[in-house]
Design a protein around this motif. Structure first.
Motif, PDB file in Angstrom:
ATOM      1  N   SER A  77       0.811  -1.216   0.000  1.00  0.00           N
ATOM      2  CA  SER A  77       0.000   0.000   0.000  1.00  0.00           C
ATOM      3  C   SER A  77       0.840   1.260   0.000  1.00  0.00           C
ATOM      4  CB  SER A  77      -0.925   0.007   1.223  1.00  0.00           C
ATOM      5  OG  SER A  77      -0.164   0.030   2.405  1.00  0.00           O
ATOM      6  N   THR A  78       2.130   1.151   0.375  1.00  0.00           N
ATOM      7  CA  THR A  78       2.959   2.353   0.438  1.00  0.00           C
ATOM      8  C   THR A  78       4.188   2.249  -0.458  1.00  0.00           C
ATOM      9  OG1 THR A  78       4.116   1.451   2.359  1.00  0.00           O
ATOM     10  CG2 THR A  78       2.251   2.890   2.790  1.00  0.00           C
ATOM     11  N   ALA A  79       4.268   1.191  -1.241  1.00  0.00           N
ATOM     12  CA  ALA A  79       5.407   1.056  -2.141  1.00  0.00           C
ATOM     13  C   ALA A  79       5.229   1.985  -3.344  1.00  0.00           C
ATOM     14  CB  ALA A  79       5.529  -0.394  -2.616  1.00  0.00           C
ATOM     15  N   GLN A  80       6.276   2.124  -4.118  1.00  0.00           N
ATOM     16  CA  GLN A  80       6.162   2.908  -5.340  1.00  0.00           C
ATOM     17  C   GLN A  80       5.174   2.206  -6.278  1.00  0.00           C
ATOM     18  OE1 GLN A  80       7.436   5.881  -6.041  1.00  0.00           O
ATOM     19  NE2 GLN A  80       8.225   5.941  -3.951  1.00  0.00           N
ATOM     20  N   PRO A  81       4.364   2.949  -7.000  1.00  0.00           N
ATOM     21  CA  PRO A  81       3.345   2.348  -7.863  1.00  0.00           C
ATOM     22  C   PRO A  81       3.930   1.364  -8.858  1.00  0.00           C
ATOM     23  CG  PRO A  81       2.987   4.701  -7.643  1.00  0.00           C
ATOM     24  CD  PRO A  81       4.287   4.410  -6.983  1.00  0.00           C
ATOM     25  N   ASP A  82       3.209   0.288  -9.069  1.00  0.00           N
ATOM     26  CA  ASP A  82       3.626  -0.754  -9.993  1.00  0.00           C
ATOM     27  C   ASP A  82       3.151  -0.389 -11.396  1.00  0.00           C
ATOM     28  OD1 ASP A  82       4.246  -2.990 -11.367  1.00  0.00           O
ATOM     29  OD2 ASP A  82       2.932  -4.349 -10.244  1.00  0.00           O
ATOM     30  N   CYS A  83       4.078  -0.168 -12.291  1.00  0.00           N
ATOM     31  CA  CYS A  83       3.728   0.284 -13.630  1.00  0.00           C
ATOM     32  C   CYS A  83       3.019  -0.790 -14.444  1.00  0.00           C
ATOM     33  CB  CYS A  83       4.985   0.737 -14.378  1.00  0.00           C
ATOM     34  SG  CYS A  83       5.737   2.209 -13.644  1.00  0.00           S
ATOM     35  N   SER A  84       3.021  -2.040 -13.957  1.00  0.00           N
ATOM     36  CA  SER A  84       2.341  -3.106 -14.683  1.00  0.00           C
ATOM     37  C   SER A  84       0.873  -3.207 -14.310  1.00  0.00           C
ATOM     38  CB  SER A  84       3.035  -4.444 -14.399  1.00  0.00           C
ATOM     39  OG  SER A  84       2.905  -4.785 -13.017  1.00  0.00           O
ATOM     40  N   SER A  85       0.413  -2.400 -13.392  1.00  0.00           N
ATOM     41  CA  SER A  85      -0.975  -2.448 -12.960  1.00  0.00           C
ATOM     42  C   SER A  85      -1.919  -2.018 -14.072  1.00  0.00           C
ATOM     43  CB  SER A  85      -1.170  -1.553 -11.743  1.00  0.00           C
ATOM     44  OG  SER A  85      -2.542  -1.380 -11.463  1.00  0.00           O
ATOM     45  N   ASP A  86      -3.152  -2.539 -13.986  1.00  0.00           N
ATOM     46  CA  ASP A  86      -4.173  -2.175 -14.968  1.00  0.00           C
ATOM     47  C   ASP A  86      -4.498  -0.692 -14.918  1.00  0.00           C
ATOM     48  OD1 ASP A  86      -4.286  -4.800 -15.728  1.00  0.00           O
ATOM     49  OD2 ASP A  86      -6.016  -5.281 -14.442  1.00  0.00           O
TER      50      ASP A  86
ATOM     51  N   LEU B 258       1.451   8.489   3.301  1.00  0.00           N
ATOM     52  CA  LEU B 258       2.093   7.827   2.167  1.00  0.00           C
ATOM     53  C   LEU B 258       1.111   6.922   1.430  1.00  0.00           C
ATOM     54  CD1 LEU B 258       4.709   7.653   0.653  1.00  0.00           C
ATOM     55  CD2 LEU B 258       5.433   5.805   2.158  1.00  0.00           C
ATOM     56  N   ARG B 259       0.171   6.320   2.162  1.00  0.00           N
ATOM     57  CA  ARG B 259      -0.850   5.496   1.499  1.00  0.00           C
ATOM     58  C   ARG B 259      -1.716   6.353   0.575  1.00  0.00           C
ATOM     59  NH1 ARG B 259      -1.201   2.876   6.555  1.00  0.00           N
ATOM     60  NH2 ARG B 259      -3.059   4.068   7.131  1.00  0.00           N
ATOM     61  N   MET B 260      -2.091   7.538   1.059  1.00  0.00           N
ATOM     62  CA  MET B 260      -2.896   8.435   0.217  1.00  0.00           C
ATOM     63  C   MET B 260      -2.116   8.860  -1.020  1.00  0.00           C
ATOM     64  SD  MET B 260      -5.127  10.894   2.725  1.00  0.00           S
ATOM     65  CE  MET B 260      -3.864  11.244   3.925  1.00  0.00           C
ATOM     66  N   TYR B 261      -0.844   9.154  -0.840  1.00  0.00           N
ATOM     67  CA  TYR B 261       0.002   9.562  -1.956  1.00  0.00           C
ATOM     68  C   TYR B 261       0.052   8.459  -3.018  1.00  0.00           C
ATOM     69  CZ  TYR B 261       4.232  11.038  -4.467  1.00  0.00           C
ATOM     70  OH  TYR B 261       5.125  11.401  -5.435  1.00  0.00           O
ATOM     71  N   SER B 262       0.345   7.233  -2.588  1.00  0.00           N
ATOM     72  CA  SER B 262       0.480   6.122  -3.527  1.00  0.00           C
ATOM     73  C   SER B 262      -0.847   5.741  -4.170  1.00  0.00           C
ATOM     74  CB  SER B 262       1.085   4.910  -2.818  1.00  0.00           C
ATOM     75  OG  SER B 262       2.373   5.209  -2.334  1.00  0.00           O
ATOM     76  N   SER B 263      -1.915   5.769  -3.392  1.00  0.00           N
ATOM     77  CA  SER B 263      -3.225   5.382  -3.920  1.00  0.00           C
ATOM     78  C   SER B 263      -3.747   6.372  -4.949  1.00  0.00           C
ATOM     79  CB  SER B 263      -4.236   5.256  -2.772  1.00  0.00           C
ATOM     80  OG  SER B 263      -3.872   4.218  -1.905  1.00  0.00           O
ATOM     81  N   PHE B 264      -3.344   7.632  -4.815  1.00  0.00           N
ATOM     82  CA  PHE B 264      -3.760   8.616  -5.820  1.00  0.00           C
ATOM     83  C   PHE B 264      -3.034   8.369  -7.135  1.00  0.00           C
ATOM     84  CE2 PHE B 264      -3.132  12.609  -8.090  1.00  0.00           C
ATOM     85  CZ  PHE B 264      -4.443  13.048  -8.235  1.00  0.00           C
TER      86      PHE B 264
END
Length: 337
Positions: free
Chosen positions: A76-85, A123-129
């Motif tokens: 939930s707080t990692a850098q966004p996964d570029c392979s995500s849908d 950080l969760r809000m940042y990543s989830s956005f």
């Protein structure tokens, strides 16, 4: 205790399967048999204690934590996964959010590069956005003002965290044990004469608790607990304030005067004196505050022992009733030392 585990899988048609869960229970490995369930394509995940949870089709599996070192990383707080849908447009969302944070005077790197905020709500809000987890969240993130909303929420979370870390700040309520030590109340009664706003009443109950006044008398149409608007504005203070409901303000004033209580009306009249230019009795005092539109009833004013006011220097001749009550009550406390 068992580490809690999650099952992410595809269901297939079978009768039984063994789910082997590895966790700390003394020094042994626990095996749990879950009937009538077949799980395939199950990936190892991590429990709260950073121990791997593995799934197999046999209770004889002897895989341990030492067989494969897995470094914990919060999804939930990692850098966004570029392979995500939903990764399409993530860089644009990142730029929007960082621009919104910078507009508030906040450096995004102080959040994303600071180990102190790992796992934090900010950080969760940042990543989830940047990387929404559903189509609905993606649509919301792409709204024009959404970046500003999230930026404000993030900066608030960071400010709250920092204030909690600073021991010299005292911006939190006392615990109940501390509150019980303050048993003495000041000999001051607040009388509200048909105050119509529940929000004003809630604010006055909150200040009454903070000042530890003796009593609050709610007269006529004045809202009282458990009115939800009163309780919301009082922010938990209402339950610590002695109060009573009375139908007639005039009768309440006469009853208090019969008990030897000095009653002062707070109203702008030709006979009113500036509050800090008079000596407030420190034995028993009641102050009356009136309706937001018409003020204290004229009959009630005639029964008062003294009339006081707060001077104003603008077009308006008075303040909000809750604001006025705060000034009057703290002036009494100031005079009483």
């Amino acid at each position: 205790k068992f580490c809690r585990y999650a099952l992410f899988s595809k269901l297939s048609f079978s009768l039984t399967m063994v789910v082997t869960v590895y966790g700390f229970v003394g020094s042994s490995v626990q095996h749990v048999r879950v009937p009538h369930l077949i799980i395939s394509d199950v990936k190892p995940i991590l429990c709260k204690r950073h121990m791997p949870i593995a799934f197999s089709d046999s209770s004889d599996d002897t895989t341990t934590a030492d067989d494969e070192a897995i470094q914990y990383k919060s999804r939930s707080t990692a850098q966004p996964d570029c392979s995500s849908d939903f990764a399409i447009g993530s860089e644009i969302r990142r730029e929007r959010l960082q621009a919104a944070l910078q507009a508030l005077g906040f450096d995004p790197s102080s959040l994303i590069d600071n180990p102190e905020f790992t796992g934090s709500a900010a950080l969760r809000m940042y990543s989830s956005f940047i990387l929404p987890k559903s189509a609905g969240a993606l649509a919301t993130a792409d709204l024009p003002q959404r970046a500003s909303v999230i930026a404000n929420a993030i900066t608030f979370q960071v400010r709250e965290y920092r204030s909690h870390q600073e021991e010299w700040l005292r911006n939190h309520d006392k615990c109940l044990e501390e509150a019980d030590a303050f048993t003495v109340r000041y000999p001051l009664t607040i009388i509200l004469d048909n105050v119509r706003s529940a929000h004003n009443v809630g604010n006055i109950l909150r200040l009454a608790e903070a000042a530890r006044v003796a009593n609050v008398v709610l007269c006529g149409i004045t809202p009282a607990p458990p009115n939800p608007k009163v309780l919301k504005t009082a922010v938990g203070a209402a339950e610590y304030v002695p109060f009573e409901r009375v139908g007639s303000t005039l009768e309440a004033v006469r009853e208090l005067k019969g008990k030897g209580v000095a009653v002062w009306g707070v109203e702008t009249t030709s006979q009113s004196k500036t509050i800090w230019k008079v000596d407030m009795p420190s034995t028993n005092l009641a102050v009356v505050f009136g309706n937001e539109l018409v003020g204290v009833d004229a009959q009630v004013l005639k029964e008062c022992d003294e009339l006081v006011c707060l001077p104003t220097h603008g077009v308006k001749n008075s303040l909000n009733v809750a604001t006025c009550a705060s000034v009057v009550v703290w002036e009494a406390l100031r005079q009483w030392g």
